[in-house]
Design a protein around this motif. Structure first.
Motif, PDB file in Angstrom:
ATOM      1  N   MET A  28      13.921  -0.101 -18.487  1.00  0.00           N
ATOM      2  CA  MET A  28      13.849   0.689 -19.589  1.00  0.00           C
ATOM      3  C   MET A  28      14.883   2.167 -19.903  1.00  0.00           C
ATOM      4  SD  MET A  28       9.858   2.339 -20.030  1.00  0.00           S
ATOM      5  CE  MET A  28       9.772   3.511 -21.189  1.00  0.00           C
ATOM      6  N   ARG A  29      14.620   2.988 -20.582  1.00  0.00           N
ATOM      7  CA  ARG A  29      16.097   3.863 -20.887  1.00  0.00           C
ATOM      8  C   ARG A  29      14.715   5.227 -20.233  1.00  0.00           C
ATOM      9  NH1 ARG A  29      15.994   4.142 -26.921  1.00  0.00           N
ATOM     10  NH2 ARG A  29      14.707   6.154 -26.381  1.00  0.00           N
ATOM     11  N   GLU A  30      15.169   6.533 -20.004  1.00  0.00           N
ATOM     12  CA  GLU A  30      14.794   7.606 -18.745  1.00  0.00           C
ATOM     13  C   GLU A  30      14.439   8.446 -19.715  1.00  0.00           C
ATOM     14  OE1 GLU A  30      16.134  11.184 -16.241  1.00  0.00           O
ATOM     15  OE2 GLU A  30      17.376   9.709 -16.834  1.00  0.00           O
ATOM     16  N   TYR A  31      14.392   8.195 -20.724  1.00  0.00           N
ATOM     17  CA  TYR A  31      13.355   9.436 -22.287  1.00  0.00           C
ATOM     18  C   TYR A  31      13.275   7.754 -22.995  1.00  0.00           C
ATOM     19  CZ  TYR A  31      15.383  12.992 -19.375  1.00  0.00           C
ATOM     20  OH  TYR A  31      15.674  13.569 -17.851  1.00  0.00           O
ATOM     21  N   PRO A  32      11.892   8.342 -23.762  1.00  0.00           N
ATOM     22  CA  PRO A  32      11.741   7.303 -24.627  1.00  0.00           C
ATOM     23  C   PRO A  32      12.191   7.834 -26.254  1.00  0.00           C
ATOM     24  CG  PRO A  32       9.721   8.890 -24.253  1.00  0.00           C
ATOM     25  CD  PRO A  32      11.129   9.564 -22.920  1.00  0.00           C
ATOM     26  N   PHE A  33      12.974   8.474 -26.051  1.00  0.00           N
ATOM     27  CA  PHE A  33      13.394   8.544 -27.583  1.00  0.00           C
ATOM     28  C   PHE A  33      14.991   9.109 -27.741  1.00  0.00           C
ATOM     29  CE2 PHE A  33      12.694  12.649 -24.915  1.00  0.00           C
ATOM     30  CZ  PHE A  33      14.218  13.042 -24.542  1.00  0.00           C
TER      31      PHE A  33
END
Length: 151
Positions: free
Chosen positions: A1-6
């Motif tokens: 999962m990416r560190e930031y969801p955007f």
């Protein structure tokens, strides 16, 4: 999962490392005639990045009125929320002097910062904070901003 969801993009990502985009040094003041077209390109890029429906963080050197001019005539310009990274004028002088900026260039940057402070309320100070701390604060703001606004 990416560190930031955007999604995140920066105006400096399109030009090559020498500042060139399609053969033009877009980062040079001699290219200032091309800057409005470059800004319009970024309005379109932002709109495309927003298609999936998630928030987008676009890092750019524009003030809100410059973005508005770039978005004029765009069929469906992206909705924007503004924030600025900032530091005290004293810190800005130290940082820019360390980069070799001339005193008149530093003073112009101080003036530009004051104008941006007057037009963009949301601030993230970089004084005494690590890049990770600033990034986390910006991420919380983006998440909260996207939850409060749709489309």
């Amino acid at each position: 999962m990416r560190e930031y969801p955007f999604a995140t993009a920066d105006f400096d990502e399109l030009p090559d490392s020498d500042g060139r985009l399609l053969g033009v040094d877009i980062t040079s003041p001699t290219a200032s005639a091309a800057w409005p077209a470059y800004n319009r390109l970024w309005v379109k890029v932002a709109a495309m990045m927003l298609r999936p429906g998630g928030p987008v963080l676009l890092l750019c050197p524009l003030a809100p009125e410059e973005w508005a001019r770039a978005a004029e005539g765009t069929a469906d310009p992206p909705r924007t929320d503004w924030a600025r990274l900032d530091c005290t004028d004293a810190e800005r002088r130290i940082r820019l002097a360390a980069r070799g900026w001339a005193s008149d260039e530093v003073e112009e940057a101080i003036k530009d910062a004051a104008e941006l402070r007057a037009s963009v309320e949301q601030e993230f100070t970089t004084d005494g904070r690590s890049p990770a701390e600033v990034a986390a604060a910006v991420a919380r703001w983006v998440d909260g901003s996207s939850a409060q606004h749709t489309g």
